[in-house]
Enzyme design. Structure first.
Site, mmCIF file in Angstrom:
data_model
loop_
_atom_site.group_PDB
_atom_site.id
_atom_site.type_symbol
_atom_site.label_atom_id
_atom_site.label_comp_id
_atom_site.label_asym_id
_atom_site.label_seq_id
_atom_site.Cartn_x
_atom_site.Cartn_y
_atom_site.Cartn_z
ATOM 1 C CB CYS A 145 -0.931 -0.016 1.213
ATOM 2 S SG CYS A 145 -1.959 1.467 1.330
ATOM 3 C CB CYS A 148 -0.434 2.439 4.069
ATOM 4 S SG CYS A 148 -1.957 1.810 3.385
ATOM 5 C CG ASP A 149 3.358 1.135 4.393
ATOM 6 O OD1 ASP A 149 2.946 1.638 5.456
ATOM 7 O OD2 ASP A 149 3.132 -0.045 4.069
#
Ligand code: NDP
Length: 321
Positions: A145, A148-149
């Site tokens: 993701c 997300c990261d």
């Protein structure tokens, strides 16, 4: 172990969607029961709490300006659901019967529950490459993701694997943050839509390795430092240095339990009536990633969880419950 009481709302799944549905249903005095799930023979790594349980810092969930770890966030979701009286079973539902009312659900330990409505929030599972080093460097370089990261890789070099819309989107997103993105695809043509392809192909910070596959993720024990990439046409392998590897080869919605029972889209995602969480069976609602191939964020899952609880509550009122 059959229970005499007929539940008003039973929720299958315990990610942000399931627990948000539980919080709303519990506060509406619907006394929800949650089946939180857990490992199965086919998915030994599955844990209650969903995909956030295998994430480190969550920096984009509103209300946590200093970030919060995925497991801590899910613990808070669970506590909040329990505070209002949600009953949680830490196990999987193995059978559903939506052919008669109340619906019947059976769990792996044999709990049988009859329920007026059911909210499905079983989530989706990211597909992984299953190559050496991938597991060892998850959360230490390997991710599924970018939203997300991505921010953990500022000004570093990263790899993205895949040739679909997700891979193009992740590569284009990452190019705004990192130093350079190398997109690795197993063929020499992309599956992604034209507009997404062009955006990635024309981005000077993205280069492409065609007909190629990651063979191994390598690192120094603390974090990932690169990947061994093989050219599938020539058979030559080489080490590509990078601190991040984003696997974008698709997700599988967790819908095994509902095959042949509920309508699905291509790709297996549960169909809901647009603007609602209603499925093709009245009284059965779906929320979170199990019905969303597009946004797939904790906050959007939580939002649809709230919608599902409200939809279930209104359905119960309309049906005189
Ligand atoms: P897709 O199934 O469309 O694409 C998966 C990609 O990964 C393919 O290129 C496939 O290669 C490759 N792949 C699959 N398995 C492997 C493997 N084991 N090793 C290496 N490569 C592999 O999934 P997406 O997640 O990209 O998209 C899912 C759906 O969501 C699509 O309908 C898409 O259009 C949609 N979507 C739309 C977006 C948008 O419009 N903004 C954004 C994101 C997704 P190959 O091509 O060779 O099969």
């Amino acid at each position: 172990m059959s229970q005499d009481k007929i539940q008003k709302v039973t929720i299958i799944g315990s990610g942000p969607a399931g627990y948000t549905a539980a919080i709303y249903a519990a506060r509406a005095n619907l006394e929800p029961v949650v089946f939180a799930g857990g490992p199965t023979l086919e998915h030994p790594q599955r844990v209650p709490g969903g995909q956030l349980m295998v994430t480190t810092d969550v920096e984009n969930y509103p209300g946590f300006p200093e970030a919060i770890t995925g497991p801590e966030l899910m613990e808070r979701f669970q506590k909040q659901a329990e505070r209002f009286g949600t009953v949680i079973h830490m196990e999987n539902v193995t059978k559903v019967d939506f052919s008669k009312r109340p619906f019947l659900l059976e769990s792996e330990s044999g709990i049988q529950i009859r329920s007026e409505t059911v909210i499905i929030s079983t989530g989706a599972t990211a597909k992984w490459l299953n190559v050496k080093g991938e597991d060892a460097y998850k959360n230490r370089g390997v991710s599924a993701c970018a939203t997300c990261d991505g921010a953990f890789f500022k000004k570093q070099d990263v790899l993205v694997v895949g040739g679909g819309d997700t891979a193009m989107e992740e590569a284009t997103y990452l190019a705004k943050i990192v130093n350079h993105v190398t997109l690795i695809h197993r063929r020499d043509t992309l599956r992604a839509s034209k507009v997404m392809q062009e955006r990635a192909l024309n981005n000077p910070k993205i280069s492409f390795m065609w007909d190629s596959a990651v063979e191994e993720v390598v690192g120094d024990g603390k974090g990932m430092t690169g990947a061994v990439v093989r050219n599938l046409k020539t058979g030559d392998s080489k080490l590509v240095n990078a601190h991040g590897l984003f696997v974008a080869i698709g997700h599988t919605p967790n819908t095994e339990l509902f095959q042949g029972i509920l309508e699905t889209h291509q790709g297996g995602y549960l169909k809901t009536i647009p603007g609602s969480t209603r499925t093709n069976i009245e009284g059965v609602f779906a929320c979170g990633d199990v019905q969303d191939s597009y946004y797939r964020q904790a906050i959007t899952a939580a939002g649809t969880g709230c919608m599902a609880a409200i939809d279930a509550e209104r359905w119960l009122i309309e049906h005189g419950e």
